[in-house]
Design a protein around this motif. Sequence first.
Motif, PDB file in Angstrom:
ATOM      1  N   THR A  15      10.222   7.547   1.132  1.00 29.14           N
ATOM      2  CA  THR A  15      11.190   7.234   0.837  1.00 29.14           C
ATOM      3  C   THR A  15      11.452   5.691   0.594  1.00 29.14           C
ATOM      4  OG1 THR A  15      12.030   7.612   3.031  1.00 29.14           O
ATOM      5  CG2 THR A  15      11.822   9.611   1.478  1.00 29.14           C
ATOM      6  N   GLU A  16      12.200   5.789  -0.752  1.00 26.32           N
ATOM      7  CA  GLU A  16      12.786   4.197  -0.875  1.00 26.32           C
ATOM      8  C   GLU A  16      13.563   3.560   0.386  1.00 26.32           C
ATOM      9  OE1 GLU A  16      12.368   1.881  -4.055  1.00 26.32           O
ATOM     10  OE2 GLU A  16      10.886   3.461  -3.891  1.00 26.32           O
ATOM     11  N   TYR A  17      14.276   4.714   0.539  1.00 33.06           N
ATOM     12  CA  TYR A  17      14.851   4.449   2.048  1.00 33.06           C
ATOM     13  C   TYR A  17      14.443   3.398   2.889  1.00 33.06           C
ATOM     14  CZ  TYR A  17      15.326   8.521   4.031  1.00 33.06           C
ATOM     15  OH  TYR A  17      14.981   9.592   4.622  1.00 33.06           O
ATOM     16  N   SER A  18      13.167   4.414   3.324  1.00 37.97           N
ATOM     17  CA  SER A  18      12.297   3.580   4.275  1.00 37.97           C
ATOM     18  C   SER A  18      11.525   1.829   4.017  1.00 37.97           C
ATOM     19  CB  SER A  18      11.402   5.113   4.866  1.00 37.97           C
ATOM     20  OG  SER A  18      10.750   5.739   4.231  1.00 37.97           O
ATOM     21  N   GLU A  74       1.254  -0.590  -0.278  1.00 35.68           N
ATOM     22  CA  GLU A  74      -0.103   0.467  -0.225  1.00 35.68           C
ATOM     23  C   GLU A  74       0.790   1.274   0.008  1.00 35.68           C
ATOM     24  OE1 GLU A  74      -3.368   0.295  -0.462  1.00 35.68           O
ATOM     25  OE2 GLU A  74      -3.099  -1.570  -0.532  1.00 35.68           O
ATOM     26  N   LEU A  75       1.954   1.305   0.672  1.00 34.60           N
ATOM     27  CA  LEU A  75       2.507   2.198   0.404  1.00 34.60           C
ATOM     28  C   LEU A  75       4.052   2.208  -0.601  1.00 34.60           C
ATOM     29  CD1 LEU A  75       4.410   1.472   4.221  1.00 34.60           C
ATOM     30  CD2 LEU A  75       2.282   3.361   3.644  1.00 34.60           C
ATOM     31  N   ARG A  76       4.342   1.728  -1.205  1.00 32.89           N
ATOM     32  CA  ARG A  76       4.671   2.103  -2.536  1.00 32.89           C
ATOM     33  C   ARG A  76       4.221   2.794  -3.347  1.00 32.89           C
ATOM     34  NH1 ARG A  76       8.551  -2.406  -2.627  1.00 32.89           N
ATOM     35  NH2 ARG A  76       7.608  -4.393  -1.420  1.00 32.89           N
ATOM     36  N   VAL A 101      13.123  16.763 -11.740  1.00 33.40           N
ATOM     37  CA  VAL A 101      14.064  15.675 -11.260  1.00 33.40           C
ATOM     38  C   VAL A 101      13.051  14.960  -9.875  1.00 33.40           C
ATOM     39  CG1 VAL A 101      15.949  14.940 -10.167  1.00 33.40           C
ATOM     40  CG2 VAL A 101      16.350  17.239 -11.178  1.00 33.40           C
ATOM     41  N   GLU A 102      12.340  15.004  -8.830  1.00 31.30           N
ATOM     42  CA  GLU A 102      12.106  14.124  -8.083  1.00 31.30           C
ATOM     43  C   GLU A 102      10.710  13.480  -9.193  1.00 31.30           C
ATOM     44  OE1 GLU A 102      12.756  16.473  -3.730  1.00 31.30           O
ATOM     45  OE2 GLU A 102      10.381  16.396  -4.970  1.00 31.30           O
ATOM     46  N   VAL A 103      10.401  14.597  -9.712  1.00 35.44           N
ATOM     47  CA  VAL A 103       9.017  13.685 -10.751  1.00 35.44           C
ATOM     48  C   VAL A 103       9.289  12.525 -11.627  1.00 35.44           C
ATOM     49  CG1 VAL A 103       7.008  13.483 -11.735  1.00 35.44           C
ATOM     50  CG2 VAL A 103       7.094  15.744 -10.123  1.00 35.44           C
ATOM     51  N   GLU A 104      10.637  13.149 -12.081  1.00 35.36           N
ATOM     52  CA  GLU A 104      11.173  11.790 -13.235  1.00 35.36           C
ATOM     53  C   GLU A 104      11.152  10.185 -12.365  1.00 35.36           C
ATOM     54  OE1 GLU A 104      13.647  14.186 -14.934  1.00 35.36           O
ATOM     55  OE2 GLU A 104      12.341  15.333 -16.202  1.00 35.36           O
ATOM     56  N   ARG A 105      11.620  10.959 -11.171  1.00 38.34           N
ATOM     57  CA  ARG A 105      12.794   9.741 -10.429  1.00 38.34           C
ATOM     58  C   ARG A 105      11.358   8.297 -10.184  1.00 38.34           C
ATOM     59  NH1 ARG A 105      17.699  12.588  -7.053  1.00 38.34           N
ATOM     60  NH2 ARG A 105      18.913  12.860  -8.633  1.00 38.34           N
ATOM     61  N   GLY A 106      10.576   9.413  -9.385  1.00 31.84           N
ATOM     62  CA  GLY A 106       9.436   8.562  -8.759  1.00 31.84           C
ATOM     63  C   GLY A 106       8.431   7.918  -9.545  1.00 31.84           C
ATOM     64  N   MET A 107       8.733   8.567 -10.883  1.00 30.53           N
ATOM     65  CA  MET A 107       8.053   7.571 -12.255  1.00 30.53           C
ATOM     66  C   MET A 107       8.445   6.176 -12.293  1.00 30.53           C
ATOM     67  SD  MET A 107       7.095  10.391 -14.687  1.00 30.53           S
ATOM     68  CE  MET A 107       6.283   9.396 -16.337  1.00 30.53           C
ATOM     69  N   LYS A 108      10.055   6.325 -12.161  1.00 31.96           N
ATOM     70  CA  LYS A 108      10.525   4.888 -12.163  1.00 31.96           C
ATOM     71  C   LYS A 108      10.321   3.725 -11.080  1.00 31.96           C
ATOM     72  CE  LYS A 108      14.471   7.661 -14.337  1.00 31.96           C
ATOM     73  NZ  LYS A 108      16.051   7.921 -13.817  1.00 31.96           N
ATOM     74  N   HIS A 109       9.751   4.591  -9.880  1.00 33.34           N
ATOM     75  CA  HIS A 109       9.683   3.439  -9.364  1.00 33.34           C
ATOM     76  C   HIS A 109       7.905   3.557  -9.303  1.00 33.34           C
ATOM     77  CE1 HIS A 109      13.307   3.198  -6.888  1.00 33.34           C
ATOM     78  NE2 HIS A 109      13.491   4.448  -8.009  1.00 33.34           N
ATOM     79  N   GLY A 110       6.821   4.260 -10.177  1.00 27.06           N
ATOM     80  CA  GLY A 110       6.056   4.432  -9.389  1.00 27.06           C
ATOM     81  C   GLY A 110       4.983   5.096  -8.607  1.00 27.06           C
TER      82      GLY A 110
END
Length: 451
Positions: A190-193, A183-185, A422-431
């Motif tokens: 943050t990816e590390y958390s 659900e959090l994905r 940049v943040e939005v673009e990086r987020g898109m890579k992780h859905g």
Amino acid sequence: MRWRYLSHAIRKYSKDVNRFQVGIVGAGPAGFYCAQQLLKKIPGCQIDIYERLPVPFGLVRYGVAPDHPEVKNVINTFTKTASNENIRFIGNVSLGCHITLAQLKHSYNAVVLAYGADEDRKLNIVGENLSNVVSATKFIGWYNGLPADKNIKVDLDVEHAVIVGQGNVALDVARILLTPVDELRKTDITEYSLEALTQSKVKKVTLVGRRGPLQVAFTIKELREMLKLPGVSTHFFEDQMNDIDKVINDLPRPRKRLIQLMHDASQKTEVRNKLFDILFLRTPISLLGTSKIEGIELAVNYLEGNRAVVTDEKYTLKCELAFRSIGYRSVQADPEIPFDKMSSTVPQSTGVYSVGWLSSGPVGVILSTMSNAFQTATLIGQHFDEGLLGERKPGYDYISKVLKDKDIITVDWNGWMKIDKVEVERGMKHGKPREKIVDVDEMLQIGGILK
């Protein structure tokens, strides 16, 4: 008519000859709401919003839970405000470090302090420095990508966590610990958390409060979310909800709905994989363990009115992780700030104002912050109309020289938009909606300006 003419003349002078200058310290909800209202109260004024981080939005970005994206929609309103030609955003500038209150007063007709309350209150009991005793504030900053909290140590290889406090922040922490990771994905956590939570073995979270069920500080929305968590059962300790149904009808409507929901939940007995416990009338006496927490010693309380009275009855609740979530306090960012140490607030004065939690104390939600900020903007407008703030001021022209002399890299609104992209673009890579940058130097490389 004469007063109306004088007021009009002041406004015309301010706009056409020497624009009325406002400096706001803090780019969170309070700062933006105040700016929004000032544009209406003093048309043509120039507003500079300073933020110690390179990025704006304060608690909306770093305090709102990642699974509450609807609350973050207010960022759209703030972005519209920031696009006004009379608004200037200056990120990566810290009051008390890079600039002083004296320099702001020299530069602006009105200085508005809006830097909030981000220091958490401590329990001040033995064992608070044990490993795995964590500030709820810092834990939230950790999973929300606050740069200062990115490296905090939280060992989630444990089964039982205790949270001291029964407000919405405590429920946020409990919900994040117990929510299925899938659900959090889909959020901007943050990816590390997310990786750490994937490995988490926490199966039980106990919420501890000094007072009773009628005095809880969390709201119905947050409790309802906990009750709906898949695979999680909610449990109220034996006898603590006795006779609560007899007083429900006498309560004010918002509190009545909350207590009714709590009562109904206490009648259910389902057992699921994970457990959320709510424990009332307990005061932490000490935190037990040698190097890492092993338990929490609790005193049993009783109520005198709404006040919790500690008794001599004590016992130990075993746990391997503990969070303190008993409120926030503001700090005196600059020694010249007229700071009330008892209330951790800044009183209003002509020329120097406070908004948000720095004004009211750390209570309420974004709506109450908006109301508070609007009131302060109205007060500034009154002082302006009365001619109390009409002295000529240099505004950012002076402050920019101070920052240049110190080689401070700042971030303007265009710089923030680059970081945001940049943040939005990086987020898109992780859905995800975004993947926040947690390193200040990287933010400055992307969006910074060296004057």
